[in-house]
Design an enzyme around this catalytic site. Structure first.
Site, PDB file in Angstrom:
ATOM      1  CD  GLU A 130      -8.182   8.751  10.505  1.00  0.00           C
ATOM      2  OE1 GLU A 130      -7.029   8.528  10.914  1.00  0.00           O
ATOM      3  OE2 GLU A 130      -9.080   9.216  11.223  1.00  0.00           O
ATOM      4  CE  LYS A 154       0.468   3.770  11.526  1.00  0.00           C
ATOM      5  NZ  LYS A 154       1.490   4.797  11.745  1.00  0.00           N
ATOM      6  CE  LYS A 183       2.967   1.248  10.783  1.00  0.00           C
ATOM      7  NZ  LYS A 183       4.225   1.357  11.553  1.00  0.00           N
TER       8      LYS A 183
END
Length: 948
Positions: free
Chosen positions: A286, A288, A484
């Site tokens: 997915e 983010k 991240k």
């Protein structure tokens, strides 16, 4: 329609219906507030002492008041109470100023109304910094000084306090005069100490908040879990009055129309290959999204399909239903959802992300624009269309999970099946209400490709989710992993920036700028608040005195200085200002309007004031953009995720003992057939000597015992399962509530000393049943002395020379690099402190006389914030010299000799490539204070200030 939980519950009755507010203040607030490192008494830690105070308070409440503690919890946890006072610190300060008729422009007036801005001015005049930071303390002091008679403060009841606060939040009390009329009678009756806590409650500031989980657990074993799924104090404390009555499994699942804490993603712990394997080579990838995590509840009236009710809760259980719409008539989202669900859907709970969608640019906007877009969209219904002609953004709800459908709980259903259900049940409304498209990955290469794309596009990151995973409320589970860009790269440049603004506060924050070379305008770029000493604060004040301009009344000319959406309290012309050297760890390459440059830096630290540079010598916007371009696109080399260590060193070591991966030869059969669970080490109250739980495990193994990490029911029933602890952690309390006795570590050493299993006596029991305690007391004489035991000896006499632990392989070492952090405050998981030493390897140098536990303590401090301890100088970023006695000539010589050798080794290992560019790292050799100061300031401080 669903009936609220607490309306079906009966209010428990107290035999003392009107407990005084002073009881709450004296027995809980004041005692907890008084706990400091210097006032621990016989307790091992601040947490241990606060836990004891909370336990004693709850016991006293049940004994003197009764089983209805809900009225008190509204005051103990005002942050969890639903009342809204529409009054922040500034409003409360003004209200008290008016109530007490404090003369304007007087010293007291400034102290109250400018308490943040004047912090540095009166800091030097007050040594009690804990109270100095509290507005509630200042207000209580001002009120007390202005009344003739000081009340005893023991006649105001908790019910009266709650009545006043209930009325304070009513809409018709919007004017200060009515608020004063309501508050004055109660304020006149409260003592100074009670006033302080009363004001703190109004500010919704709970000092018990860090101990919330322990408080709930001390009241009832199911209270923390139940609170996670209902987030309602009344429902929790009215439902749970009998700690022996446990909740049914369904009661600990999602409740329709009630907020709950959602599942969160874990940080990367494994390599991509291991991660793909762990997820069975089937996982969703997915994007983010940069939005606001939102749980949406919908309930349809069975008699009217067009009658739909909605609730919107954030991940922190804040209610945004009014903004996004409680029904189909109003709100920024709900008014578009009349046909968003199949007709067969009568109730549903969705998990997703609320974002701002820009239809003109066809993009999702940064998170900071969401609320403004939502407000504009929500009020569009009440105004003309022309008023929003320039509006190009509105809220978009992106759904990625479903947890509840028509009364059926779906948390235990596989994610792939929940996603399939979403597609069947939801009718998408483009750019308003959509289901997230997620490809399925199978290999490490798929993960790497996704990461590279994330870095190159400067997006928020990626989420990896096992397609077979179940949904775990209020949990951070490894079946979901968040990656991240910040985990992958660091921006290590030091920039010289000119100060153009200041945001006043307890810690002043200075806004810095870049000069645009095309037009000479200085544009806001970042804000720095860390790294300033008192001397530097004074130096900045001296240089810039009389040169500041108030932004609200005198904004800067746009041809000279430009700010983004973030404005300072005061601004200054660049030529009147000074230059700061700023260190940053990461760069934000995504467009944003916060600063005029359109981008900014993260994790900033002021290294020094550059007296040698003028404002014209600072870096320009064009120079910075070139740096940013190189930094953002330099991802051709392989980038590895900074792996969070698999398990804490303490827990992993204990597990290794239980798995027999650490070989210790048993020299005795003393503890044969005994199983031990070790929850804490041992502290000698007389000498302060600390014995690690891992050392206790070695002793147990040496004398034939086994270590386990789970309760052995069979052994417990036969008395052969021993749980070792002398600190009341949350886990220790949970185990004790299951009927397991907690035995102090000293029992093990006494058994070893006497070469036999010693009967339990009171000094050896930490927490036991009444039956055990009474039986143990019978083993003491009339003077309370033991018939068997004598004073304890040193641990060295028990441990002896243990067999050496076999050297660990690199992969095994990664398992032992983190320490468990107990009593974690549910803060922001992206806090810079959590990654303070990420991607930093540390080589530690210590004297041979340095105690082992001191070295281990330093290692844990580094590893706790993701640092890595290395024994290879070539890998080290920092070489830390542990504190030692500098007046001891022998020790000083030893350290000096070690550092000299290290310096020579580093010099000998340097290799130069073409153009004489040094390609290997030269580590900083710094004192231990570098680590301590970095943790204290929550940012890497300047190594130059801590050079050895």
């Amino acid at each position: 329609m669903t009936t609220p939980l607490h309306t079906n519950l009966k209010e428990p009755k107290n035999f003392n219906p009107d407990p005084h507010f002073s009881f709450l203040v004296n027995e809980l607030f004041a005692k907890v507030d008084d706990v400091t490192k210097e006032r621990l008494g016989g307790f091992a830690s601040i947490t241990a002492k606060k836990s004891f105070i909370i336990e004693e308070f709850i016991k006293a409440w049940k004994h003197y008041v009764g089983l209805n503690i809900f009225p008190a919890t509204r005051l103990i946890f005002p942050n969890r109470d639903g009342r809204l006072y529409f009054m922040r610190d500034v409003g409360l300060a003004r209200l008290v100023t008016k109530m007490c008729k404090i003369p304007k422009n007087s010293a007291d007036y400034k102290r109250v109304n400018d308490w943040k801005k004047n912090y540095h001015d009166y800091k030097r005049q007050n040594h009690d910094k804990r109270k100095l930071r509290a507005l509630s303390y200042i207000l209580a002091q001002q009120v007390s000084e202005r009344r003739d008679l000081q009340p005893k403060g023991d006649d105001v009841t908790i019910a009266e306090i709650n009545d006043v606060l209930d009325n304070l939040g009513m809409d018709e009390l919007g004017k200060a005069e009515k608020q004063i009329e309501l508050l004055r009678p109660i304020i006149d009756r409260l003592s100074t100490e009670e006033l302080r806590w009363f004001f703190q409650i109004i500010l919704k500031d709970s000092m018990i908040a860090p101990m919330e989980t322990f408080f709930f657990l001390a009241w009832h074993p199911d209270a923390p879990a139940y609170s996670n799924v209902v987030n309602n104090l009344k429902a929790v404390f009215w439902r749970l009055t009998d700690e022996t009555e446990r909740l049914h499994e369904d009661e600990l699942k999602v409740h329709l129309m009630y907020p709950f804490l959602p599942q969160l993603a874990a940080k990367p712990k494994l390599s991509y290959e291991e991660l793909a394997s762990k997820m069975e080579h089937n996982f969703y990838i997915e994007e983010k999204i940069d939005g606001d995590r939102m749980l949406m509840h919908m309930q349809r009236n069975p008699d009217d399909k067009n009658d739909m009710r909605f609730k919107y809760y954030t991940r922190r259980c804040r209610d945004y239903s009014l903004l996004y719409g409680e029904d189909l008539k109003y709100g920024a989202i709900s008014k578009y959802l009349r046909h968003a669900f199949n007709e067969g859907v009568t109730s549903v709970v969705l998990d997703g992300e609320m974002v701002a969608w820009d239809y003109r640019r066809n993009v999702i906007l940064p998170f900071g624009t969401l609320k403004a877009s939502a407000v504009q969209e929500a009020v569009r219904h009440f105004t003309t269309e022309d008023a929003f002609a320039d509006q190009s953004a509105w809220p978009l709800y992106i759904i990625y999970d479903i947890l509840y459908l028509n009364g059926i709980h779906l948390e235990a259903t596989k994610l792939i099946d929940r996603r399939a259900a979403l597609r069947r049940l939801v009718n998408e409304i483009p750019h308003r209400f959509e289901v997230l498209d997620t490809p399925i990955g199978h290999s490490a290469q798929d993960i790497e490709d996704a990461i590279r794309k994330t870095v190159s596009e400067r997006s928020e990151g990626v989420m990896l989710k096992n397609i077979n995973s179940k949904y775990k409320i209020a949990s951070r589970d490894n079946s979901w992993v968040k990656i991240k860009p910040e985990y992958l790269e660091q921006f290590g440049e030091n920039l010289d920036l000119v100060v153009i603004g200041v945001i006043k506060g307890v810690k002043n924050a200075y806004m810095c700028a870049l000069k645009d070379a095309t037009d000479g305008v200085y544009k806001s770029f970042c804000t720095v608040a860390n790294g300033f000493s008192e001397k530097e604060y004074d130096e900045i004040s001296r240089i810039t005195a009389t040169k500041w301009h108030v932004f609200k009344t005198e904004p800067p000319p746009p041809e000279r200085v430009i700010f983004g959406s973030r404005k300072p309290d005061l601004w200054i012309y660049p030529e009147d200002s000074l230059v700061l050297e700023i260190k940053a760890r990461s760069i934000d390459a995504s467009p944003l309007a916060t600063y005029a440059v359109g981008t900014t830096l993260h994790n900033l630290y002021c290294r020094q004031i550059r007296d040698d540079k003028s404002f014209e010598e600072c870096i320009t916007v064009q120079e910075y953009r070139e740096m940013k371009r190189l930094h953002s696109t330099d991802n051709t080399h392989k980038q590895d995720v900074i792996k969070e260590k698999k398990k804490s060193s303490r827990r992993a070591l204990l597990e290794s003992f239980s798995e027999n991966t650490v070989t210790i030869k048993a020299e005795s059969t003393l503890f044969n057939s005994f199983s031990f669970m070790i929850l804490s080490g041992k502290v000698d109250n007389r000498t302060g000597e600390r014995i690690a739980d891992t050392d206790i495990a070695k002793v147990i193994k040496k004398y034939g015992g086994t270590i386990t990490q789970s309760i052995n029911e069979e052994a417990a029933a036969s008395g052969r399962f021993i749980c070792i602890s002398e600190i009341m952690t949350i886990k220790a309390r949970q185990i004790h509530q299951r009927g397991i006795d907690l035995i102090k570590p000293k029992w093990i050493f006494q058994c070893v000393r006497y070469a036999s299993i010693i009967p339990l006596e009171p000094p050896l029991i930490f927490k036991g049943s009444n039956t055990l305690i009474e039986r143990a007391k019978r083993r003491l004489d009339s003077y309370g002395d033991s018939y068997i035991l004598h004073p304890e000896l040193s641990i060295d006499q028990y441990v002896g020379d243990l067999n050496p632990v076999p050297p660990l392989q690199p992969r095994e070492l990664k398992r032992f690099r983190s320490e468990i952090i107990t009593d974690i405050n549910d803060g922001d998981e992206d806090s810079p402190l959590a990654y303070l030493f990420a991607d930093i390897q540390v080589y530690i140098v210590a004297s041979t006389s340095t105690p082992h536990w001191q070295r281990e303590g330093l290692q844990r401090s580094i590893e706790r914030y993701q640092g890595i301890i290395t024994k290879e100088l070539t890998l080290a970023t920092f070489i830390i010299i542990m504190d030692y006695d500098r007046f001891d000539f022998k020790i000083s010589q030893e350290i000096e000799k070690k550092v000299n050798k290290i310096s020579k080794d580093i010099a000998g290992q340097l290799k130069l490539e073409k153009k004489d560019i040094i390609r290997v790292k030269i580590p900083n050799i710094v004192r231990q204070s570098f680590i301590l100061e970095s943790i204290h300031n929550k940012v890497l401080v300047d190594p130059q200030d801590h050079k050895f």
